[in-house]
Write a protein that holds these residues in place. Sequence first.
Motif, short mmCIF file in Angstrom:
data_model
loop_
_atom_site.label_atom_id
_atom_site.label_comp_id
_atom_site.label_asym_id
_atom_site.label_seq_id
_atom_site.Cartn_x
_atom_site.Cartn_y
_atom_site.Cartn_z
N TYR A 1 29.08 42.98 30.00
CA TYR A 1 29.27 41.71 30.85
C TYR A 1 28.98 40.64 30.48
O TYR A 1 28.20 40.64 29.86
CB TYR A 1 28.65 41.83 32.33
CG TYR A 1 29.20 43.83 32.53
CD1 TYR A 1 28.10 44.32 32.80
CD2 TYR A 1 30.79 43.41 33.79
CE1 TYR A 1 28.75 45.69 33.54
CE2 TYR A 1 30.71 44.82 34.18
CZ TYR A 1 29.72 45.74 34.41
OH TYR A 1 29.91 46.76 35.07
N GLN B 1 37.49 32.48 35.93
CA GLN B 1 37.69 33.61 35.46
C GLN B 1 36.67 33.76 34.37
O GLN B 1 36.94 32.92 33.22
CB GLN B 1 38.75 34.43 35.00
CG GLN B 1 40.21 34.26 37.20
CD GLN B 1 41.78 34.40 36.60
OE1 GLN B 1 42.44 34.44 35.60
NE2 GLN B 1 41.85 34.95 37.58
N GLN C 1 34.60 41.21 33.91
CA GLN C 1 35.16 42.56 34.12
C GLN C 1 34.50 43.84 33.50
O GLN C 1 34.14 44.96 34.24
CB GLN C 1 36.46 42.79 34.86
CG GLN C 1 37.16 43.65 33.61
CD GLN C 1 36.76 42.67 32.37
OE1 GLN C 1 37.02 41.01 32.16
NE2 GLN C 1 37.48 43.10 31.21
N GLN D 1 35.98 36.85 30.86
CA GLN D 1 37.34 38.29 30.67
C GLN D 1 36.59 38.91 29.21
O GLN D 1 36.81 38.17 28.10
CB GLN D 1 38.86 37.56 30.09
CG GLN D 1 39.50 39.24 29.64
CD GLN D 1 40.38 40.09 31.09
OE1 GLN D 1 40.16 39.37 31.52
NE2 GLN D 1 40.20 41.38 30.72
N TRP E 1 30.68 36.54 36.81
CA TRP E 1 31.24 37.46 36.43
C TRP E 1 32.52 37.87 35.69
O TRP E 1 33.49 37.80 36.70
CB TRP E 1 30.20 39.02 37.12
CG TRP E 1 28.62 38.89 37.03
CD1 TRP E 1 27.81 38.11 38.27
CD2 TRP E 1 27.48 39.25 36.21
NE1 TRP E 1 27.02 38.22 37.71
CE2 TRP E 1 26.45 39.37 36.71
CE3 TRP E 1 27.75 39.91 34.93
CZ2 TRP E 1 25.40 39.13 36.15
CZ3 TRP E 1 26.99 39.69 34.19
CH2 TRP E 1 25.38 40.10 35.17
#
Length: 129
Positions: free
Chosen positions: A95, A3, A121, A5, A119
């Motif tokens: 991003y 993940q 968000q 962020q 990637w």
Amino acid sequence: EVQLQASGGGLVQAGGYLRLSCSISGLNLADYNIGWFRQAPGKEREGVAYIYSRNGRTYYADSAKGRFTMSSVNAKSTVYLQMDSLKPEDTAVYYCAADRRESNVPSILLKLRQLWDYWGQGTQVTVSS
């Protein structure tokens, strides 16, 4: 699960600054190239900067040189993009991305988003004139 962020976007006047953060989990920052990309309305996503994991060096797009600084704190699994002297043309969704390839050709890695495996968000940056 990997993940990414991104955070820290916002509205700023031309000439101002912002610092974006990308918090990363599920991978070892030392093994991955980490990049910042941006996409303005109606335009292709373009590379801004990335850190190449194997030598720790940072590579910048021409649009970012001299104004943006990318850094990382591996212990926090976080990378940053300090953006100074912002211009209205910097307005975009920003991003962060991760990639594990060994080859390092800045002109290609900053151009081809399909080379990046993971990637976040995105975070909106708006620079008013």
